[in-house]
Design an enzyme around this catalytic site. Structure first.
Site, mmCIF file in Angstrom:
data_model
loop_
_atom_site.group_PDB
_atom_site.id
_atom_site.type_symbol
_atom_site.label_atom_id
_atom_site.label_comp_id
_atom_site.label_asym_id
_atom_site.label_seq_id
_atom_site.Cartn_x
_atom_site.Cartn_y
_atom_site.Cartn_z
ATOM 1 C CE LYS A 99 -0.324 -7.234 -1.135
ATOM 2 N NZ LYS A 99 -1.124 -7.131 0.111
ATOM 3 N N GLY A 151 0.823 -1.223 0.000
ATOM 4 C CA GLY A 151 0.000 0.000 0.000
ATOM 5 C C GLY A 151 0.849 1.262 0.000
#
Ligand SMILES: NC(=O)c1ccc[n+]([C@@H]2O[C@H](COP(=O)([O-])OP(=O)(O)OC[C@H]3O[C@@H](n4cnc5c(N)ncnc54)[C@H](OP(=O)(O)O)[C@@H]3O)[C@@H](O)[C@H]2O)c1
Length: 426
Positions: free
Chosen positions: A204, A133
């Site tokens: 990720k 993020g």
């Protein structure tokens, strides 16, 4: 003249990007050298009511119309998923347009294809928001650390699972209670399976492993276990032994090969990652020269993620305004991928055994026969049975698997109740 921005998707992150651009338009213009103008935005339902700083006639349901629009120079993809995002990004890159995306799923499965397309036209593909993020992570790994040969990366990269495990650890909540609270607070989606199964973290992990070791790691190269099997008993034993349970993304360079995996692990309670609570994320990297670094912050949410998107957008728009080629991560396969069978870790095992003399010797024999060395053992009597808790030294995954198989066939072993990896210690 302004730089035209086309957005694909305007939901949680896209809406926050529009608001940031609206609030900070002066700063953005100063940094880009020209004003930015969001000229076209694709959404699924162009007729739906939206509270956005944007004229309604800029909305369309056709992502390709946005990409192909002559007044769009930079495309920001915030739809998520594989299609139509993949086709739209490839088309944008083919047309030489700069692209910014937060789409980890797409990058982890089709990254090589996308970066090849970006390289062919020099367009540039920016993806700071795809991992962690609002935490600056991608750029430091690509631009700040080429002087280091990183050896290891440990990450807590999924906020939902970290929230659930934190509540189970600190409040003794059951898995279901903790998940229900995560959903109530908006930390977990209505269908949280991609988070709980470790899929989001594995995507990720593939991206981070590629950047950390300058090679190509894709989703299917990452071994994956989710947190559904983590029991309150594992969490309680972890606490008693001085550990906390986390869902970890682990990427290591072992003999020139990359080992990448996502699974629950016990982390020593004095390790910096143990202090990463609730929905926070952190990535801990180490190398022989730089030592240890940790990147920490809010790994999800519209506003933090939008900060990362706007950072990329400013860079992409500045390069476009100056007519300079974009930055492209090569994503070339330079290293082999180590299969899970040959990866190494420490392990915790919880075993029910019968309570009689000689049991420990038989159990220890199964470890010794498979070259797994035991670091510590605790035994607790429970009626006719006893509970054995063992922590091993670093051992090979295949050897540990064979040890567990041998343990299960011993007459003194009632059940191997739990096996969990231990990370961050040796
Ligand atoms: N949310 C986070 O905290 C976060 C954090 C990091 C990265 N990301 C990534 O950011 C991306 C966006 O996430 P988000 O949470 O903002 O998603 P979201 O709230 O579901 O928004 C998705 C947007 O894309 C539009 N869209 C979806 N499919 C479309 C299609 N076929 N054609 C046109 N428009 C389409 C939707 O239109 P409608 O509005 O009409 O439905 C919506 O505006 C994803 O890749 C996600 O993984 C999100």
């Amino acid at each position: 003249m302004s730089v035209g921005v086309g957005m694909l998707g305007c939901g949680t992150v896209g809406g926050a990007v529009l608001r940031l651009l609206d609030e900070h338009s002066d700063d953005v213009e100063r940094r880009v050298g020209r004003p930015l103008e969001v000229v076209r935005v694709a959404v699924r339902d162009a007729a739906a009511e939206r509270d956005l700083p944007l004229a309604r006639d800029r909305l369309t349901a056709d992502p390709l119309a946005v990409v192909r629009s002559d007044d769009v120079q930079v495309v920001v993809e915030l739809m998520g998923g594989i299609e139509p995002a993949r086709t739209a990004i490839l088309e944008a890159l083919r047309l030489g347009k700069r692209v910014v995306t937060a789409n980890k799923e797409l990058l982890a499965t089709h990254g090589p294809e996308l970066f090849e397309a970006a390289g062919a036209t020099g367009a540039g593909l920016h993806f700071e928001a795809a991992v962690g993020g609002g935490i600056p992570l991608i750029r430091p790994l690509i631009e700040s650390l080429p002087g280091e040969r990183l050896t290891r990366l440990l990450g807590i990269v999924n906020g939902t699972t970290n929230f659930v495990l934190t509540r189970m650890t600190e409040e003794g909540s059951s898995f279901d209670e903790a998940l229900a609270e995560a959903q109530r607070l908006g930390y977990a989606e209505r269908d949280p399976s991609d988070d709980l199964d470790g899929l989001d973290a594995a995507a990720k992990c593939a991206i981070l492993a590629s950047l950390a070791f300058d090679t190509r790691v894709v989703l299917e190269d990452v071994y994956r276990e989710g947190i559904v099997g983590v029991s309150p008993e594992d969490i309680e034993f972890a606490r008693r032994l001085g550990y906390v349970v986390k869902l970890l993304a682990v990427a290591e360079l072992e003999d020139g090969e990359v080992a990448a995996r996502v699974h629950p692990a016990m982390v020593p309670s004095d390790h910096p990652l143990a202090a990463v609570r609730e929905a926070y994320n952190a990535v801990f990297v180490s190398g022989p020269n730089v030592g240890e670094l940790m990147f920490y912050g809010r790994g999800a949410g519209g506003a933090p993620t939008a900060v990362a998107v706007v950072g990329d957008l400013v860079t992409a728009a500045r390069l476009a305004a100056e007519g300079r080629p974009g930055v492209v991560f090569p994503w070339e396969a330079r290293r082999g991928i180590r299969p899970m069978e040959r990866m190494e870790s420490q392990y915790y095992l919880l075993i029910d055994v019968v309570d009689r003399p000689g049991v420990l010797a038989k159990v220890a024999g199964a470890f010794g026969a498979n070259r797994v060395s035991i670091r510590s053992v605790w035994q607790e009597g429970r009626g006719d049975e006893a509970l054995l808790v063992l922590i091993t030294h670093r051992a090979n995954e295949g050897d540990l698997g064979r040890t567990v198989g041998d343990l299960r066939s011993l007459d003194v072993v009632v059940e191997v109740r739990s096996v969990m990896r231990v990370e961050g210690e040796e």
